[in-house]
Enzyme design. Structure first.
Site, PDB file in Angstrom:
ATOM      1  N   THR A 175      44.466  42.942  40.593  1.00  0.00           N
ATOM      2  CA  THR A 175      45.137  42.094  39.733  1.00  0.00           C
ATOM      3  C   THR A 175      44.876  42.450  38.551  1.00  0.00           C
ATOM      4  O   THR A 175      43.851  42.528  38.334  1.00  0.00           O
ATOM      5  CB  THR A 175      44.320  40.870  40.196  1.00  0.00           C
ATOM      6  OG1 THR A 175      44.720  40.748  41.531  1.00  0.00           O
ATOM      7  CG2 THR A 175      44.662  39.428  39.389  1.00  0.00           C
ATOM      8  N   ASN A 382      34.761  43.006  48.201  1.00  0.00           N
ATOM      9  CA  ASN A 382      36.110  42.246  48.644  1.00  0.00           C
ATOM     10  C   ASN A 382      35.778  41.109  49.739  1.00  0.00           C
ATOM     11  O   ASN A 382      36.640  40.490  50.046  1.00  0.00           O
ATOM     12  CB  ASN A 382      37.121  43.202  49.005  1.00  0.00           C
ATOM     13  CG  ASN A 382      37.843  43.821  47.552  1.00  0.00           C
ATOM     14  OD1 ASN A 382      38.736  42.687  47.109  1.00  0.00           O
ATOM     15  ND2 ASN A 382      37.199  44.736  46.853  1.00  0.00           N
TER      16      ASN A 382
END
Length: 387
Positions: A175, A382
């Protein structure tokens, strides 16, 4: 040069930490924007795409810790509410503010906390560029910002930029959020044109994990009064060289901070029959898990690179035409190995920066990509992201 001003905020999305940023753009500036192509674009992206058409952008508001993507009508209403409160406090129209969000997808913003914070904050207390870059971080390990001055003829031109991003990075956009300003006076038409050109060489040429974000946005503002004759091709070329250099340096910080990354890899695909083919090869290699893990393991197994190229369905990929170089060491040519278990290649893989050149030897087109390795830490970061 009239520079932008930064105001950092505690919005309450994160606990006891700065998680918001307001950017004051100088009066008379021109601003252009490009955004993600993800079909699930965040509410902030959708609204900003409309606001950029308003003609005059005076402020940019950014929150971190929450992407406000896939949040439906409530999320869209929250975006509008933030802009309305800001516009009232800043005495401007709500469509003169761009809004960006970054963080976890699918969660509603703590809108009451955000509105209360904005209402109670002094929006004229300015912070430095380092604090501004820190305010928009999520999994970033360090704040990303650059200031640079270049000389074209007798004129000094300058750029300042901040960005954030470490994961969910893939071209179109890679992002990731970024704001860049220059003191060169550019028309809106040229600003859009140059932003697209520079982004294609930088933010659209980086990859960390092959996943495109719902929130990616890059904003480019012309905030100064330095005049350059862009009708002069030589002057325009010099400006674009400086601008592209700045954009690439800023975007490269994202790759260097790739979640769990230990290697920065520059991949050049050269002498391709078409740009499309060069891009296909570069994307294939930068996304390859086997290539990325080999880079992490400092393994001189160039066969993974060749095998990955060979899996591309194109009649223009010829096994006996391709040359492969790693760190200036010729590894493969005419369909056979040339490194012979080279200790030099093995040693060079220990470098933090790896350069790979793939010569397709069938044309004049080229594409450069910047990507990172894939480590144990990437999986850990993650797998724990929302917990």
């Amino acid at each position: 040069m009239m520079s932008t001003k930064f105001v950092t905020l505690r919005l309450g999305i994160k606990k006891n930490i700065i998680d918001g940023l307001l950017i004051h753009i100088p009066l008379g500036s021109k601003t252009a924007m490009i955004t993600t192509k993800n079909k699930f674009a965040a509410s902030s992206v959708i609204v900003s795409r409309e606001n950029i058409k308003s003609g005059t952008i005076k402020y940019i508001f950014i929150n971190s810790g929450n992407a406000n993507a896939c949040t439906g009508k409530e999320g869209h209403k929250n975006t509008k509410q933030i802009l309305n409160v800001l516009s009232e406090k800043l005495s401007c129209s709500s469509d003169q503010i761009l809004i960006m969000s970054t963080g976890i997808i699918g969660r509603q913003l703590p809108i009451k906390k955000i509105i209360e914070s904005i209402s109670n904050s002094n929006l004229n207390i300015h912070s430095n560029i380092k604090k501004a870059a820190s305010a928009i971080m999520t999994t970033d390990k360090f704040p990303k910002y650059i200031t640079e001055t270049y000389k074209i003829g007798s004129k000094k031109i300058s750029f300042r930029g901040i960005c954030k991003g470490a994961g969910m990075i893939e071209p179109n956009m890679a992002t990731m959020l970024s704001f860049i300003e220059t003191n060169v006076d550019l028309s809106k038409t040229l600003l859009k044109k140059y932003l697209k050109y520079c982004a294609n060489l930088s933010f659209n040429s980086i990859s960390v994990d092959g996943d495109m974000s719902t929130n990616d946005s890059v904003v480019f503002s012309s905030t100064g009064n330095i005049k350059l004759d862009m009708k002069n091709k030589s002057t325009e070329a010099k400006f674009l060289s400086c601008a592209a250099n700045f954009f690439i340096r800023l975007a490269s910080l994202i790759v260097k901070d790739g979640e769990g990354a230990t290697k920065f890899i520059k991949l050049s695909v050269i002498n391709s029959k078409s740009l499309v083919l060069a891009q296909e090869v570069s994307k294939k290699l930068s996304r390859s898990i086997l290539v990325k893990t080999a880079m992490f393991g400092e393994d001189p197994n160039w066969g993974r690179i060749i095998a990955s190229i060979g899996s591309i369905e194109s009649s223009n990929i010829k096994a006996n035409s391709i040359k492969l170089m790693i760190n200036n060491i010729l590894c493969f040519k005419n369909g056979i190995s040339l490194d012979n278990g080279s200790k030099t290649l093995e040693k060079s893989m220990r470098k933090n920066r790896i350069e790979i050149v793939v010569d397709l030897n069938n044309g004049k087109h080229k594409q450069t990509m910047y990507f990172c390795d894939l480590s144990h830490d990437y999986v850990r970061i993650n797998s724990e992201y929302t917990t």
